[in-house]
Design an enzyme around this catalytic site. Structure first.
Site, short mmCIF file in Angstrom:
data_model
loop_
_atom_site.label_atom_id
_atom_site.label_comp_id
_atom_site.label_asym_id
_atom_site.label_seq_id
_atom_site.Cartn_x
_atom_site.Cartn_y
_atom_site.Cartn_z
N ASP A 13 -1.03 6.36 -5.57
CA ASP A 13 -2.54 7.05 -6.06
C ASP A 13 -1.83 8.45 -6.77
OD1 ASP A 13 -3.70 6.57 -3.18
OD2 ASP A 13 -1.86 6.51 -2.53
N GLU A 34 -4.45 3.51 -8.10
CA GLU A 34 -5.62 4.36 -7.52
C GLU A 34 -5.69 5.21 -7.79
OE1 GLU A 34 -6.63 4.47 -3.68
OE2 GLU A 34 -8.61 5.61 -3.64
N HIS A 54 0.94 -1.46 -0.36
CA HIS A 54 0.37 -0.46 -0.14
C HIS A 54 1.12 0.98 0.26
CE1 HIS A 54 -2.30 3.21 2.43
NE2 HIS A 54 -3.47 2.46 1.42
N ARG A 55 0.62 1.80 -0.79
CA ARG A 55 1.68 2.94 -1.71
C ARG A 55 3.28 3.15 -1.15
NH1 ARG A 55 -1.69 7.27 3.35
NH2 ARG A 55 -3.61 6.70 2.29
N HIS A 59 -1.30 10.67 -2.85
CA HIS A 59 -1.87 10.69 -2.39
C HIS A 59 -3.26 11.73 -1.93
CE1 HIS A 59 -5.47 9.67 1.14
NE2 HIS A 59 -5.05 8.30 0.47
N ASP A 97 0.33 -1.93 4.71
CA ASP A 97 1.90 -1.71 4.59
C ASP A 97 2.67 -2.17 4.55
OD1 ASP A 97 0.05 0.90 4.74
OD2 ASP A 97 -0.07 0.71 6.44
N GLU A 122 0.67 -0.71 -4.87
CA GLU A 122 -0.73 0.28 -4.55
C GLU A 122 0.21 1.36 -4.34
OE1 GLU A 122 -4.29 3.02 -3.07
OE2 GLU A 122 -1.72 2.80 -2.34
N LYS A 160 -7.38 9.28 -7.75
CA LYS A 160 -8.41 9.92 -6.93
C LYS A 160 -8.41 10.71 -6.71
CE LYS A 160 -6.25 8.12 -2.73
NZ LYS A 160 -7.53 7.77 -2.03
O1 G3P Z 1 -6.77 0.91 -2.66
C1 G3P Z 1 -6.86 1.29 -0.88
C2 G3P Z 1 -6.40 2.49 -0.02
O2 G3P Z 1 -5.32 2.87 -0.46
C3 G3P Z 1 -7.50 3.50 -0.21
O3 G3P Z 1 -7.88 4.58 0.30
O4 G3P Z 1 -6.77 6.98 1.00
O5 G3P Z 1 -5.23 4.23 1.48
O6 G3P Z 1 -5.93 5.82 -0.49
P1 G3P Z 1 -6.61 4.99 0.35
CA CA Z 2 -4.35 4.62 -2.62
#
Ligand code: G3P
Ligand code: CA
Length: 245
Positions: free
Chosen positions: A36, A109, A7-8, A49, A229, A34, A111
């Site tokens: 953003d 993702e 994640h990120r 993000h 994460d 993943e 945004k």
């Molecule tokens: O893609 C899952 C998650 O990343 C969505 O929430 O706020 O972390 O971008 P956020």
């Molecule tokens: Ca995300």
């Protein structure tokens, strides 16, 4: 086997949404990353993000108020500056170019659920096409209109709907927007509903799964992926869970 998406990037240890975090996730053995995306003032797709640069960099203001050049001068590693050197905000192009040297998957993702970025879908998809990565990219968003638009432009690229809360019969909903996957908040659905999604051929990738107990639960139902994460912890728990079967 459940895929592990960082994640990120490997954000438990490195500054989120930086090349350092993506490289370290891949090096650690994550199956995917993943990230953003937002649009800069000059219309470039950048990996960050928030709508503003304030939280994650040493700058101030809206991403859409700064050009790519101005954004690249900022330090996205600023809040971890005691442990890492200066980290630029990557462009999506930077990430996709690096991906061609790896086998890693990428969940992009969009945004665009706060600011409506005109043309974001076209820009992202044309970059994915340019690097020949249609098979290794999943486009997700909380903006489901944007997912339908992406599907119409590139039906071969998987789309996945993000959910903070549960909708009724998500497998029916997924089909209605032509999404091949559902990315729910990890607490949004009881496990039986996630199993039903999987039985219906919908990929399930809950976010953000950081506790061992939750990881185990998703590994046991053979969930398509988890978004975490900490890919290193997830890989360790996955090994342990499969040995215990
Ligand atoms: O893609 C899952 C998650 O990343 C969505 O929430 O706020 O972390 O971008 P956020
Ligand atoms: Ca995300």
């Amino acid at each position: 086997m459940t895929q592990i998406f960082a994640h990120r990037g490997y954000s438990a240890k490195y500054p989120e949404n930086t090349m350092l975090a993506f490289r370290e996730a891949e090096k650690a053995g994550a199956h995917g990353i993943e990230l953003d995306v937002q649009l800069s003032k000059d219309g470039e797709v950048v990996v960050i993000h928030d709508e503003k640069v304030n939280r994650t960099t040493n700058g101030k203001g809206y991403v859409q108020g700064l050009t790519l050049k101005e954004l690249q001068r900022l330090d996205a590693g600023y809040h971890m500056k005691t442990i890492v050197k200066k980290q630029p905000i990557p462009s999506l192009r930077d990430v996709l170019e690096w991906m061609t040297t790896t086998e890693v998957l990428c969940n992009i993702e969009l945004k665009n659920n706060v600011l409506q970025y005109e043309g974001m879908e076209e820009k992202v998809i044309s970059l994915v096409w340019e690097y020949g990565l249609s098979e290794r990219v999943i486009i997700s968003s909380f903006n489901h209109y944007s997912l339908v638009k992406s599907y119409r432009i590139a039906p071969e690229v998987e789309t996945a709907a993000l959910f903070g809360n549960a909708v009724y019969m998500p497998w029916v909903y997924a089909q209605s927007i032509r999404a091949r996957g559902i990315h729910p908040k990890y607490t949004a659905y009881p496990i039986e509903i996630l199993q039903k999604l999987l039985e219906n051929g919908v990929a399930v990738r809950p976010y953000t799964v950081n506790k061992e107990k939750d990881m185990e639960k998703f590994f046991r139902i053979n969930c398509s992926s988890i978004i975490t994460d900490d890919p290193v912890l997830a890989l360790k728990v996955q090994k342990k869970t499969s040995l215990g079967k």
